[in-house]
Design a protein around this motif. Structure first.
Motif, PDB file in Angstrom:
ATOM      1  N   ASP A   1       0.776  -1.314   0.124  1.00 26.56           N
ATOM      2  CA  ASP A   1       0.062   0.058  -0.148  1.00 26.56           C
ATOM      3  C   ASP A   1       0.991   1.188   0.057  1.00 26.56           C
ATOM      4  OD1 ASP A   1      -2.177   1.610  -0.115  1.00 26.56           O
ATOM      5  OD2 ASP A   1      -2.644   1.255   2.244  1.00 26.56           O
ATOM      6  N   ASP A   2       1.215   1.747  -1.219  1.00 26.51           N
ATOM      7  CA  ASP A   2       2.195   2.963  -1.326  1.00 26.51           C
ATOM      8  C   ASP A   2       1.397   3.902  -2.172  1.00 26.51           C
ATOM      9  OD1 ASP A   2       2.515   1.328  -3.532  1.00 26.51           O
ATOM     10  OD2 ASP A   2       4.612   1.320  -3.284  1.00 26.51           O
ATOM     11  N   TYR A   3       0.307   3.871  -2.005  1.00 27.21           N
ATOM     12  CA  TYR A   3      -0.427   4.977  -3.071  1.00 27.21           C
ATOM     13  C   TYR A   3       0.031   6.446  -2.506  1.00 27.21           C
ATOM     14  CZ  TYR A   3      -4.227   7.662  -5.029  1.00 27.21           C
ATOM     15  OH  TYR A   3      -4.905   8.602  -5.576  1.00 27.21           O
ATOM     16  N   GLU A   4       0.010   7.384  -3.898  1.00 23.49           N
ATOM     17  CA  GLU A   4       0.218   8.623  -3.417  1.00 23.49           C
ATOM     18  C   GLU A   4      -0.404   9.427  -4.481  1.00 23.49           C
ATOM     19  OE1 GLU A   4       3.894  10.041  -6.019  1.00 23.49           O
ATOM     20  OE2 GLU A   4       4.562   8.285  -5.203  1.00 23.49           O
TER      21      GLU A   4
ATOM     22  N   THR B   1      -6.472  12.660 -11.200  1.00 28.00           N
ATOM     23  CA  THR B   1      -7.553  12.033 -11.852  1.00 28.00           C
ATOM     24  C   THR B   1      -7.968  10.807 -11.485  1.00 28.00           C
ATOM     25  OG1 THR B   1      -6.591  11.844 -13.781  1.00 28.00           O
ATOM     26  CG2 THR B   1      -7.727  13.884 -13.597  1.00 28.00           C
ATOM     27  N   PRO B   2      -7.993  10.317 -10.219  1.00 25.36           N
ATOM     28  CA  PRO B   2      -8.139   9.001  -9.982  1.00 25.36           C
ATOM     29  C   PRO B   2      -9.577   8.298 -10.432  1.00 25.36           C
ATOM     30  CG  PRO B   2      -8.511  10.113  -7.956  1.00 25.36           C
ATOM     31  CD  PRO B   2      -7.958  11.192  -9.034  1.00 25.36           C
ATOM     32  N   HIS B   3      -9.579   7.245 -10.541  1.00 26.91           N
ATOM     33  CA  HIS B   3     -11.031   6.337 -10.919  1.00 26.91           C
ATOM     34  C   HIS B   3     -10.988   4.894 -10.720  1.00 26.91           C
ATOM     35  CE1 HIS B   3      -8.503   6.536 -14.863  1.00 26.91           C
ATOM     36  NE2 HIS B   3      -8.951   5.361 -14.987  1.00 26.91           N
ATOM     37  N   GLY B   4     -11.953   4.325 -10.586  1.00 27.52           N
ATOM     38  CA  GLY B   4     -12.097   3.013 -10.245  1.00 27.52           C
ATOM     39  C   GLY B   4     -11.566   2.594  -9.157  1.00 27.52           C
ATOM     40  N   ASP B   5     -10.665   1.570  -9.153  1.00 25.38           N
ATOM     41  CA  ASP B   5      -9.862   1.271  -7.820  1.00 25.38           C
ATOM     42  C   ASP B   5      -9.204   2.147  -7.294  1.00 25.38           C
ATOM     43  OD1 ASP B   5     -11.021  -1.260  -8.301  1.00 25.38           O
ATOM     44  OD2 ASP B   5      -9.436  -2.338  -9.088  1.00 25.38           O
ATOM     45  N   VAL B   6      -8.490   2.902  -8.236  1.00 25.91           N
ATOM     46  CA  VAL B   6      -7.675   3.915  -7.735  1.00 25.91           C
ATOM     47  C   VAL B   6      -8.310   4.897  -6.954  1.00 25.91           C
ATOM     48  CG1 VAL B   6      -5.806   5.597  -8.318  1.00 25.91           C
ATOM     49  CG2 VAL B   6      -6.132   3.353  -9.596  1.00 25.91           C
ATOM     50  N   LEU B   7      -9.584   5.358  -7.472  1.00 19.89           N
ATOM     51  CA  LEU B   7     -10.492   6.297  -6.538  1.00 19.89           C
ATOM     52  C   LEU B   7     -10.700   5.633  -5.247  1.00 19.89           C
ATOM     53  CD1 LEU B   7     -11.908   8.846  -6.744  1.00 19.89           C
ATOM     54  CD2 LEU B   7     -13.805   7.544  -7.574  1.00 19.89           C
TER      55      LEU B   7
ATOM     56  N   ARG C   1      -9.288   6.602   0.532  1.00 22.53           N
ATOM     57  CA  ARG C   1      -8.690   5.885   1.662  1.00 22.53           C
ATOM     58  C   ARG C   1      -7.404   6.525   2.281  1.00 22.53           C
ATOM     59  NH1 ARG C   1      -8.517   0.883  -0.005  1.00 22.53           N
ATOM     60  NH2 ARG C   1      -6.131   0.795  -0.072  1.00 22.53           N
ATOM     61  N   HIS C   2      -6.473   7.185   1.179  1.00 21.75           N
ATOM     62  CA  HIS C   2      -5.534   7.637   1.610  1.00 21.75           C
ATOM     63  C   HIS C   2      -5.748   9.298   2.224  1.00 21.75           C
ATOM     64  CE1 HIS C   2      -2.119   4.674   1.435  1.00 21.75           C
ATOM     65  NE2 HIS C   2      -3.228   4.237   0.858  1.00 21.75           N
TER      66      HIS C   2
ATOM     67  N   ALA D   1       5.678  11.679   1.248  1.00 23.24           N
ATOM     68  CA  ALA D   1       4.339  11.425   0.212  1.00 23.24           C
ATOM     69  C   ALA D   1       3.955  13.053   0.051  1.00 23.24           C
ATOM     70  CB  ALA D   1       3.207  10.516   1.077  1.00 23.24           C
ATOM     71  N   PRO D   2       3.381  13.047  -1.091  1.00 24.88           N
ATOM     72  CA  PRO D   2       2.974  14.418  -1.380  1.00 24.88           C
ATOM     73  C   PRO D   2       1.449  14.859  -0.630  1.00 24.88           C
ATOM     74  CG  PRO D   2       2.400  12.974  -3.369  1.00 24.88           C
ATOM     75  CD  PRO D   2       3.268  12.182  -2.184  1.00 24.88           C
ATOM     76  N   VAL D   3       1.245  15.988  -0.120  1.00 24.53           N
ATOM     77  CA  VAL D   3       0.353  16.416   0.572  1.00 24.53           C
ATOM     78  C   VAL D   3      -0.901  16.721  -0.424  1.00 24.53           C
ATOM     79  CG1 VAL D   3      -0.578  17.894   2.384  1.00 24.53           C
ATOM     80  CG2 VAL D   3       1.478  16.759   2.594  1.00 24.53           C
ATOM     81  N   LEU D   4      -2.022  16.457  -0.232  1.00 21.00           N
ATOM     82  CA  LEU D   4      -3.183  16.743  -1.246  1.00 21.00           C
ATOM     83  C   LEU D   4      -3.610  18.192  -0.362  1.00 21.00           C
ATOM     84  CD1 LEU D   4      -5.095  16.601  -3.387  1.00 21.00           C
ATOM     85  CD2 LEU D   4      -6.453  15.262  -1.889  1.00 21.00           C
TER      86      LEU D   4
END
Lengths: 226, 217
Positions: free
Chosen positions: A187-190, A194-200, A205-206, B208-211
């Motif tokens: 889990d190293d999402y940043e 323009t997220p969509h689908g699973d990325v959204l 969550r993050h 990590a970038p801050v939104l």
């Protein structure tokens, strides 16, 4: 070229008692495949390679498929006669059953000498956890070696009889099997614009929406005055 | 040096310096000479990772000719190189080797992240096997977007890097990393872990970038 059914019948005549069945492909491509049992798989493969009418001398592709455990609901209809004398009732009974998961290794075979193909072979493991061995066909087609290592690396199928079964794409200390359906990536999402689908879902969550962000901001501005 | 008109020379204006130069008198400082020299001899490491490397090779060929900017000397050894052009997708399996190459380069050294993959993972960002940007382990000087960037974009990035080098001070708090004793300049090589690289990023280099949410929206 012979149809898979003809090949199966010839194989059953040559190898009596072997488990060979045709898996139909309902898609328009209609590339039906042969599902082989483990015991004579290497001998069958050698027969397919050397048989003068087939001469499947090239294994062009080896891949894996993960079939996770699946719940199947079967509906059966039965008519029950109405004791009051009315029209018989139709009763639906639903039976749930768990189809156990398994891993599959698929081989696509062609003949360079006779210019036909593909003949598709499938080998299945017993389950997805402890009985994950299938016989390796590398002794028959040397071209399988790297691709079987890839199936071992990404799906975790142990191919017995392979001369050099190691991970090929991931590093040796890696523990997971990334192409399995239940693989969870680190889990190293940043942030993404323009997220969509699973990325959204990951983005939510993050980077959750800050609770009551708008009322807090004016208060923070007023604070230095007081 | 007309290359750097904004260089500070107390007591004398740029106009007067230009006039002196026309009369055959070159007035300069060690800092200008040093940064001018190093900015025009940035030797890249002969190192390519993916399709961006093809554009990097094209930039070094006759049509684009990176030699016009003094960077034609692609060195086969990191010991002789000044510039690491991370040209392409960095897989997690490759990342420790890239960081090790960076560690083997002597200071002063610079890093260009070329293309979307080297910047952020690009189209493979959501994959399990691709590093989401080489800036997780290495301090990147110039980011060149593109997939892949054209050779002109690489040359533009190189010129931007040269401008950055010419802006360096030799002393004081604005001096670059290699001229200061108080800044760390070792970058640990990540280890292969059971599920991911260990650590997944170097906290000294990357956060990590801050939104920043638009509160009106």
């Amino acid at each position: 070229m012979e149809t898979p059914e003809q090949i199966r019948d010839r194989l059953l005549a040559r190898f009596p008692g072997a488990e060979i069945s045709v898996v139909a492909n309902p898609a328009p491509a209609a590339q039906h495949s042969l599902l082989l049992g483990h015991a004579p798989a290497v001998e069958i493969a050698r027969f397919l390679r050397d048989d003068p009418t087939l001469k499947l001398d090239q294994c062009s592709n080896v891949t894996g498929i993960d079939w996770p455990e699946k719940e199947i609901v079967e509906t059966t209809k039965s008519t029950v006669p109405d004791p009051a004398g009315g029209p018989p009732k139709v009763v639906e009974t639903k039976i749930k059953r768990i189809q156990p998961g398994y891993l599959e290794v698929v081989y696509h075979l062609y003949s360079i000498a006779l210019g036909h193909g593909p003949v598709i072979l499938r080998l299945r493991t017993g389950n997805r956890t402890d009985a994950v061995t299938v016989p390796s066909l590398t002794p028959v087609w040397r071209a399988c070696e790297f691709q079987e290592r890839e199936v071992f690396d990404l799906f975790g199928v142990v191919l017995t009889g392979h001369p050099d079964l190691r991970r090929i794409l991931m590093w040796d200390a890696f523990k997971d099997f990334p192409m399995r359906r239940d693989y969870v990536a680190p889990d190293d999402y940043e942030w993404e614009p323009t997220p969509h689908g699973d990325v959204l879902e990951k983005a939510k969550r993050h980077y959750p929406v800050p609770p009551a962000a708008a009322p807090v901001a004016p208060a923070a501005q007023e604070a230095p005055k007081a | 040096m007309s290359d750097n008109p904004s260089a500070p020379t107390p007591g004398i204006t740029q106009q007067e310096r230009d006039e002196l130069r026309r009369q055959g008198i070159l007035l300069t400082s060690i800092q200008e000479l040093y940064t001018w020299g190093s900015s025009h001899s940035v030797w890249p490491l002969n190192f390519g990772l993916a399709c961006c490397a093809i554009e990097m090779i094209a930039a070094s060929m006759a049509k684009f000719d990176i030699a016009r900017f003094g960077s034609e000397v692609f060195r086969p050894s990191p010991r002789q190189a000044d510039l690491l052009i991370v040209s392409g997708t960095v897989t997690k399996k490759m990342a420790p080797q890239v960081v090790r190459l960076w560690d083997q380069m002597p200071e002063p050294k610079y890093c260009i992240a070329m293309g979307a993959c080297a910047i952020s993972g690009g189209p493979f960002k959501q994959g399990y096997n691709v590093l989401k940007g080489i800036d997780r382990y290495i301090p990147v000087d110039i980011y060149i977007p593109g997939c892949p960037p054209r050779p002109e974009a690489l040359l533009h990035g190189l010129v931007q890097l040269q401008e950055k080098i010419r802006g360096f001070k030799l002393t004081g708090p604005d001096a670059p990393r290699h001229l200061r004793a108080d800044l760390p300049c070792d970058y640990p090589v990540p280890e292969f872990g059971a599920h991911d690289l260990e650590p997944p990023a170097n906290p000294d280099v990357w956060k990590a970038p801050v939104l920043v949410r638009n509160e009106k929206a």
